[in-house]
Design a protein around this motif. Structure first.
Motif, PDB file in Angstrom:
ATOM      1  N   ARG A 130       0.845  -1.208   0.000  1.00 60.30           N
ATOM      2  CA  ARG A 130       0.000   0.000   0.000  1.00 60.30           C
ATOM      3  C   ARG A 130       0.873   1.248   0.000  1.00 60.30           C
ATOM      4  O   ARG A 130       1.846   1.380   0.757  1.00 60.30           O
ATOM      5  CB  ARG A 130      -0.975   0.014   1.164  1.00 60.30           C
ATOM      6  CG  ARG A 130      -0.403   0.090   2.547  1.00 60.30           C
ATOM      7  CD  ARG A 130      -1.495   0.437   3.564  1.00 60.30           C
ATOM      8  NE  ARG A 130      -2.537  -0.582   3.637  1.00 60.30           N
ATOM      9  CZ  ARG A 130      -3.769  -0.361   4.103  1.00 60.30           C
ATOM     10  NH1 ARG A 130      -4.112   0.837   4.552  1.00 60.30           N
ATOM     11  NH2 ARG A 130      -4.660  -1.340   4.152  1.00 60.30           N
ATOM     12  N   LEU A 162      -3.114   4.275  -1.471  1.00 61.79           N
ATOM     13  CA  LEU A 162      -2.999   4.563  -0.046  1.00 61.79           C
ATOM     14  C   LEU A 162      -4.233   5.351   0.360  1.00 61.79           C
ATOM     15  O   LEU A 162      -4.621   6.290  -0.334  1.00 61.79           O
ATOM     16  CB  LEU A 162      -1.736   5.391   0.227  1.00 61.79           C
ATOM     17  CG  LEU A 162      -1.410   5.731   1.683  1.00 61.79           C
ATOM     18  CD1 LEU A 162      -0.893   4.492   2.412  1.00 61.79           C
ATOM     19  CD2 LEU A 162      -0.376   6.854   1.749  1.00 61.79           C
ATOM     20  N   PRO A 163      -4.876   4.991   1.461  1.00 61.56           N
ATOM     21  CA  PRO A 163      -6.059   5.759   1.881  1.00 61.56           C
ATOM     22  C   PRO A 163      -5.727   7.241   2.070  1.00 61.56           C
ATOM     23  O   PRO A 163      -4.635   7.592   2.535  1.00 61.56           O
ATOM     24  CB  PRO A 163      -6.451   5.106   3.204  1.00 61.56           C
ATOM     25  CG  PRO A 163      -5.897   3.720   3.127  1.00 61.56           C
ATOM     26  CD  PRO A 163      -4.619   3.848   2.357  1.00 61.56           C
ATOM     27  N   GLN A 182      -5.272  10.768   3.566  1.00 61.56           N
ATOM     28  CA  GLN A 182      -4.903  11.244   4.908  1.00 61.56           C
ATOM     29  C   GLN A 182      -4.135  10.202   5.728  1.00 61.56           C
ATOM     30  O   GLN A 182      -3.981  10.376   6.943  1.00 61.56           O
ATOM     31  CB  GLN A 182      -6.143  11.698   5.699  1.00 61.56           C
ATOM     32  CG  GLN A 182      -7.037  12.682   4.971  1.00 61.56           C
ATOM     33  CD  GLN A 182      -6.296  13.924   4.510  1.00 61.56           C
ATOM     34  OE1 GLN A 182      -5.503  14.487   5.254  1.00 61.56           O
ATOM     35  NE2 GLN A 182      -6.529  14.344   3.284  1.00 61.56           N
ATOM     36  N   SER A 183      -3.669   9.145   5.093  1.00 58.46           N
ATOM     37  CA  SER A 183      -2.903   8.122   5.817  1.00 58.46           C
ATOM     38  C   SER A 183      -1.487   8.635   6.034  1.00 58.46           C
ATOM     39  O   SER A 183      -0.740   8.858   5.080  1.00 58.46           O
ATOM     40  CB  SER A 183      -2.880   6.819   5.030  1.00 58.46           C
ATOM     41  OG  SER A 183      -2.196   5.819   5.739  1.00 58.46           O
ATOM     42  N   LYS A 184      -1.096   8.817   7.286  1.00 61.14           N
ATOM     43  CA  LYS A 184       0.205   9.393   7.614  1.00 61.14           C
ATOM     44  C   LYS A 184       1.221   8.356   8.094  1.00 61.14           C
ATOM     45  O   LYS A 184       2.419   8.624   8.124  1.00 61.14           O
ATOM     46  CB  LYS A 184       0.039  10.453   8.709  1.00 61.14           C
ATOM     47  CG  LYS A 184      -0.882  11.600   8.334  1.00 61.14           C
ATOM     48  CD  LYS A 184      -0.367  12.370   7.122  1.00 61.14           C
ATOM     49  CE  LYS A 184      -1.260  13.571   6.823  1.00 61.14           C
ATOM     50  NZ  LYS A 184      -0.820  14.291   5.599  1.00 61.14           N
ATOM     51  N   LYS A 185       0.733   7.178   8.493  1.00 59.35           N
ATOM     52  CA  LYS A 185       1.641   6.161   9.029  1.00 59.35           C
ATOM     53  C   LYS A 185       1.120   4.777   8.671  1.00 59.35           C
ATOM     54  O   LYS A 185      -0.059   4.487   8.862  1.00 59.35           O
ATOM     55  CB  LYS A 185       1.759   6.307  10.556  1.00 59.35           C
ATOM     56  CG  LYS A 185       2.703   5.310  11.201  1.00 59.35           C
ATOM     57  CD  LYS A 185       2.933   5.646  12.666  1.00 59.35           C
ATOM     58  CE  LYS A 185       1.666   5.533  13.493  1.00 59.35           C
ATOM     59  NZ  LYS A 185       1.907   5.782  14.925  1.00 59.35           N
ATOM     60  N   THR A 186       2.017   3.931   8.156  1.00 60.17           N
ATOM     61  CA  THR A 186       1.666   2.550   7.834  1.00 60.17           C
ATOM     62  C   THR A 186       2.593   1.630   8.597  1.00 60.17           C
ATOM     63  O   THR A 186       3.791   1.558   8.308  1.00 60.17           O
ATOM     64  CB  THR A 186       1.789   2.264   6.327  1.00 60.17           C
ATOM     65  OG1 THR A 186       1.066   3.250   5.579  1.00 60.17           O
ATOM     66  CG2 THR A 186       1.233   0.881   6.003  1.00 60.17           C
ATOM     67  N   ALA A 236       4.699   7.439   4.888  1.00 56.93           N
ATOM     68  CA  ALA A 236       3.872   6.697   5.841  1.00 56.93           C
ATOM     69  C   ALA A 236       4.581   5.432   6.307  1.00 56.93           C
ATOM     70  O   ALA A 236       4.539   5.076   7.494  1.00 56.93           O
ATOM     71  CB  ALA A 236       2.528   6.350   5.208  1.00 56.93           C
TER      72      ALA A 236
END
Length: 267
Positions: free
Chosen positions: A55, A62-63, A65-69, A187
């Motif tokens: 992702r 990537l979704p 507003q996704s800031k961390k994976t 992320a």
């Protein structure tokens, strides 16, 4: 290329061949094409080889507003894709961050793993200094893009000698890095800064395991591979001469030889 809609993301993947399933996980900041030589060869030799973009990498979304994976999120994505493809137990391999995702997957879903490939990776939790560096790098990548990072680390991903003598490999690695979306890379860097220690879970591995490392690897040196070899009962260690962080590309023939033997023994 195929796509699967999973948990709010569109996953791009290749599914080649038939036989024992082998899932290969790319590292940072790459995409599934880093495994193309292995996917093409082993899918012709009686294996079903699945490679997917993680992702936020390659062609996987990537979704917003996704800031961390975290590594746990990547591991769950692999499990969901495996479910979609009807995979029960399978050989699972990864390089660098991909190897850490593999370790997380094994820790969470050990019953699904038929064999492990851990290439140029390390099991230790991140250091305090490392957390700071990864977070700062994530912020800069997000703000400026990833081009500067790609240029800075090329001769650590691929040894300087191989950059000079293997221009096609160097160009492929550089292209993968430069085209990685900055949001996904940032992320993942933030999530990887919080990775746990996998040393204890590696002592619980009960399946055939192959550990591979390049002699010139500065990111995850031979000592890290030796540590994993000591931790995993009955594991095999292959040290690839003249390769840095990408032995499957820098020394394709040598890598494929040890991987082929491993798969034969795993069948």
């Amino acid at each position: 290329m195929s796509t699967a809609e999973l948990d709010g993301i569109s996953v791009a993947y290749d599914d080649l061949g038939t036989g024992l399933p082998v899932v290969l996980v790319h590292g940072h900041p790459f995409n599934r094409s880093m495994w193309r030589p292995q996917a093409e060869r082993f899918s012709r030799e009686g294996y079903r080889v699945i490679t997917a973009d993680l992702r936020g990498y390659g062609e996987t979304t990537l979704p917003a507003q996704s800031k961390k994976t975290g590594l746990d999120v990547f591991a769950k994505d692999i499990a969901r894709l495996a479910d979609r493809l009807g995979l029960g137990r399978f050989v699972l391999g990864g390089l660098s961050m991909g190897g850490q995702i593999v370790m997380e997957f094994h820790r969470t879903y050990p019953e699904r793993v038929a064999g492990l490939l851990l290439a140029d990776t390390s099991p230790q939790e991140e250091t305090e200094e490392g957390k700071l560096v990864r977070t700062e790098t994530a912020d800069r990548v997000f703000a400026e893009g990833i081009g500067w990072y790609a240029d800075e680390v090329l001769t650590k991903m691929v040894s300087p000698d191989n950059v000079r003598t293997m221009p096609d490999v160097a160009a492929h690695v550089l292209q993968m890095m430069r085209t990685t979306p900055k949001e996904g890379a940032a992320a993942a860097l933030r999530g990887r800064a919080e990775r746990p220690d996998y040393r204890d879970s590696l002592t619980q591995v009960k399946v055939p395991s192959l550990i591979v490392v390049g002699t010139e690897d500065e990111f995850t040196p031979v000592s890290d591979a030796e540590l994993m070899h000591d931790l995993i009962p009955g594991s095999t260690l292959a040290v690839i001469e003249g390769a840095a962080h990408m032995p499957n590309l820098e020394r394709e023939a040598e890598f494929n030889t040890v991987f082929a033997q491993f798969l034969k023994e795993t069948n």
